[in-house]
Design a protein around this motif. Structure first.
Motif, mmCIF file in Angstrom:
data_model
loop_
_atom_site.group_PDB
_atom_site.id
_atom_site.type_symbol
_atom_site.label_atom_id
_atom_site.label_comp_id
_atom_site.label_asym_id
_atom_site.label_seq_id
_atom_site.Cartn_x
_atom_site.Cartn_y
_atom_site.Cartn_z
ATOM 1 N N VAL A 118 0.846 -1.190 0.000
ATOM 2 C CA VAL A 118 0.000 0.000 0.000
ATOM 3 C C VAL A 118 0.888 1.249 0.000
ATOM 4 C CG1 VAL A 118 -1.819 1.287 1.178
ATOM 5 C CG2 VAL A 118 -1.796 -1.220 1.300
ATOM 6 N N LEU A 119 0.744 2.071 -1.027
ATOM 7 C CA LEU A 119 1.438 3.359 -1.094
ATOM 8 C C LEU A 119 0.370 4.446 -0.973
ATOM 9 C CD1 LEU A 119 4.141 4.889 -1.574
ATOM 10 C CD2 LEU A 119 3.565 4.885 -4.026
ATOM 11 N N ARG A 120 0.350 5.132 0.168
ATOM 12 C CA ARG A 120 -0.674 6.146 0.415
ATOM 13 C C ARG A 120 -0.221 7.543 -0.008
ATOM 14 N NH1 ARG A 120 -0.743 2.866 4.915
ATOM 15 N NH2 ARG A 120 -2.666 1.665 5.198
ATOM 16 N N LYS A 121 1.088 7.724 -0.055
ATOM 17 C CA LYS A 121 1.626 9.061 -0.311
ATOM 18 C C LYS A 121 3.044 8.930 -0.838
ATOM 19 C CE LYS A 121 3.208 13.061 2.382
ATOM 20 N NZ LYS A 121 3.440 13.571 3.750
ATOM 21 N N GLY A 122 3.443 9.846 -1.728
ATOM 22 C CA GLY A 122 4.847 9.898 -2.143
ATOM 23 C C GLY A 122 5.173 9.074 -3.375
ATOM 24 N N THR A 123 6.406 8.579 -3.408
ATOM 25 C CA THR A 123 6.949 7.894 -4.581
ATOM 26 C C THR A 123 7.637 6.602 -4.182
ATOM 27 O OG1 THR A 123 7.351 10.050 -5.612
ATOM 28 C CG2 THR A 123 8.488 8.169 -6.577
ATOM 29 N N ALA A 124 7.483 5.569 -5.008
ATOM 30 C CA ALA A 124 8.156 4.297 -4.734
ATOM 31 C C ALA A 124 8.501 3.591 -6.041
ATOM 32 C CB ALA A 124 7.277 3.399 -3.858
ATOM 33 N N LEU A 125 9.569 2.795 -5.982
ATOM 34 C CA LEU A 125 9.959 1.932 -7.097
ATOM 35 C C LEU A 125 9.724 0.486 -6.667
ATOM 36 C CD1 LEU A 125 13.434 3.486 -8.048
ATOM 37 C CD2 LEU A 125 11.157 4.258 -8.729
ATOM 38 N N PHE A 126 9.270 -0.340 -7.608
ATOM 39 C CA PHE A 126 8.970 -1.739 -7.312
ATOM 40 C C PHE A 126 9.690 -2.618 -8.336
ATOM 41 C CE2 PHE A 126 5.487 0.980 -6.087
ATOM 42 C CZ PHE A 126 5.176 0.570 -4.791
ATOM 43 N N LYS A 127 10.446 -3.587 -7.833
ATOM 44 C CA LYS A 127 11.148 -4.485 -8.749
ATOM 45 C C LYS A 127 10.951 -5.939 -8.316
ATOM 46 C CE LYS A 127 15.572 -5.451 -10.999
ATOM 47 N NZ LYS A 127 16.953 -4.998 -11.234
ATOM 48 N N ILE A 128 10.499 -6.764 -9.267
ATOM 49 C CA ILE A 128 10.372 -8.207 -9.051
ATOM 50 C C ILE A 128 11.576 -8.837 -9.742
ATOM 51 C CG2 ILE A 128 8.821 -10.183 -9.144
ATOM 52 C CD1 ILE A 128 7.604 -7.617 -7.883
ATOM 53 N N ASN A 129 12.542 -9.292 -8.949
ATOM 54 C CA ASN A 129 13.805 -9.774 -9.518
ATOM 55 C C ASN A 129 13.679 -11.139 -10.192
ATOM 56 O OD1 ASN A 129 16.413 -8.032 -8.749
ATOM 57 N ND2 ASN A 129 14.871 -7.764 -7.150
ATOM 58 N N ASN A 130 12.758 -11.976 -9.714
ATOM 59 C CA ASN A 130 12.564 -13.305 -10.282
ATOM 60 C C ASN A 130 11.134 -13.441 -10.805
ATOM 61 O OD1 ASN A 130 15.166 -13.922 -9.227
ATOM 62 N ND2 ASN A 130 14.217 -14.391 -7.259
ATOM 63 N N LYS A 131 10.929 -14.324 -11.751
ATOM 64 C CA LYS A 131 9.604 -14.521 -12.332
ATOM 65 C C LYS A 131 8.613 -14.994 -11.270
ATOM 66 C CE LYS A 131 7.227 -16.784 -16.162
ATOM 67 N NZ LYS A 131 7.350 -17.725 -17.306
ATOM 68 N N LEU A 132 7.422 -14.413 -11.300
ATOM 69 C CA LEU A 132 6.376 -14.801 -10.347
ATOM 70 C C LEU A 132 5.792 -16.156 -10.734
ATOM 71 C CD1 LEU A 132 4.350 -11.486 -9.903
ATOM 72 C CD2 LEU A 132 5.628 -12.660 -8.124
#
Length: 383
Positions: A118-132
């Motif tokens: 949950v990102l309620r405010k601001g900035t974020a980066l998301f990285k999935i390093n391996n295949k889901l």
């Protein structure tokens, strides 16, 4: 005769106690399994890089600290926090930037491995390093958008108005509109109210796939208009008292006033949402993409097995930090707007990082966190 009766009663008593004990042990085993099953679906994360003022529940975070579903992570100005999800095989790494609010949310799918962010405010980066894997799910909920991750790298930014900008760097992300006022309602009410249930279902069906090199924005104005057109904006204030009392039935009735049939409300909601202007998907600026890709190179996950025990966890985080020291120092320089220096101590030790002098104290922002020294311990500094 009395003696025999006493013996019989004693035997019956012992038999009864044994049965109860057996039931208790059986129930204990079942409860234990249930608790373990429930616990296994809980999400937690470990801090693998931190700069500046990063807190959860007024506790300042350091390398190796754990974040759970009960924590709300807040980053201050000129701050940053990288964390890795501990319960995922997919190497999920998140970078929460300055002036942001972030948390982990409980899983709703007991038969799947689900990571809800949950990102309620601001900035974020998301990285999935391996295949889901097929039975794994990662989603990010924001004020006006829900993003379903499909093995990828993407960034999300929430502006002061609540608008959400999402940009995909690698892979693909499934996005759909989210209405925070509806999201905040109790799950039971979302199911019980015909109007709310129809709206949630309709929004879930309004999914768009954002590919690498694309970006999308869902504004607060867009979701506010949906609330207004469906009549729910007018109804929501009326249910506050009912929710305070925990009366879900009364709240549902107030939301569904005037509804003649489930088919009618479903048609109305679908038509109102469909009447909104289409959400526009655009191509990303190539220069911006290249800049972000370099930053995503810093979000490398540690092997899950190496994070399982707290002892090995700290060792592996330290190894990772040393391997990426140069790029992480550059990130600290960018955040603070200051150059890296070396603080020389009188005992001969040399501490490399961004130095901030505050009174008689020297604070050094290093890749392993902030270190503070008294002026009496310092021999000098050098570039």
């Amino acid at each position: 005769m009395i003696h025999k009766l006493k013996i019989s009663l004693a035997i019956l008593l012992l038999f009864s106690l044994a049965c109860k004990k057996g039931e208790s042990q059986s129930n204990g085993t079942t409860d234990s399994k249930f608790e373990n099953s429930s616990t296994s679906n809980q999400t937690s994360a470990v801090v693998i890089f931190v700069v500046g003022d990063v807190r959860t529940n007024d506790k300042k975070l350091s390398l190796g600290d754990t974040i759970t579903e009960s924590d709300v992570l807040l980053t201050g100005k000129k701050s940053l926090c990288d964390m890795q999800i501990l319960d995922s095989d997919s190497g999920v790494v998140i970078r929460v930037k300055a002036d942001s609010e972030f948390s982990l949310s409980p899983s709703n799918l007991p038969d799947k491995k689900e990571v809800n962010l949950v990102l309620r405010k601001g900035t974020a980066l998301f990285k999935i390093n391996n295949k889901l894997p097929k039975n794994h799910k990662v989603s990010v909920t924001m004020p006006t958008m829900v993003a379903g991750v499909r093995g990828t790298s993407f960034s999300a930014k929430i502006n002061n108005s609540g608008d959400v900008d999402l940009q995909v760097l690698e892979g693909a992300v499934a996005t759909r509109p989210n209405i925070s006022e509806i999201e905040a309602l109790p799950d039971e009410l979302k199911t019980k109210s015909q109007a709310v249930n129809a709206l949630v279902t309709t929004l879930q069906n309004k999914e768009q796939i954002i590919e690498a090199g694309q970006k999308v924005t869902i504004t607060k104005t867009y979701t506010d208009q949906i609330l207004k057109d469906t009549g729910l904006r007018e109804s929501l204030p009326k249910i506050k008292e009912s929710l305070k009392k925990g009366d879900i039935s009364a709240a549902s009735q107030k939301l569904d006033e005037g509804i003649k049939s489930p088919e009618e409300v479903k048609t109305k909601i679908v038509d109102k949402v469909a009447s909104q202007s289409p959400i526009k998907v655009e191509s990303s600026n190539n220069k911006d993409v290249q800049t972000q890709l370099k930053e995503f190179e810093e979000l490398i996950a540690i092997e899950k097995q190496k994070l399982e025990s707290e002892t090995s966890r700290k060792t592996e985080i330290s190894v990772r930090t040393k391997e990426r020291k140069e790029s992480l120092l550059k990130r600290i320089e960018e955040i603070t707007g200051k150059s890296t220096e070396t603080l020389i101590l009188k005992n001969g030790n040399r501490i490399q990082g961004v130095i901030i002098q505050e009174g008689t104290n020297y604070h050094v922002l290093t890749t392993e966190g902030k270190k503070t020294f008294k002026q009496s311990e310092v021999d000098g500094t050098e570039f």
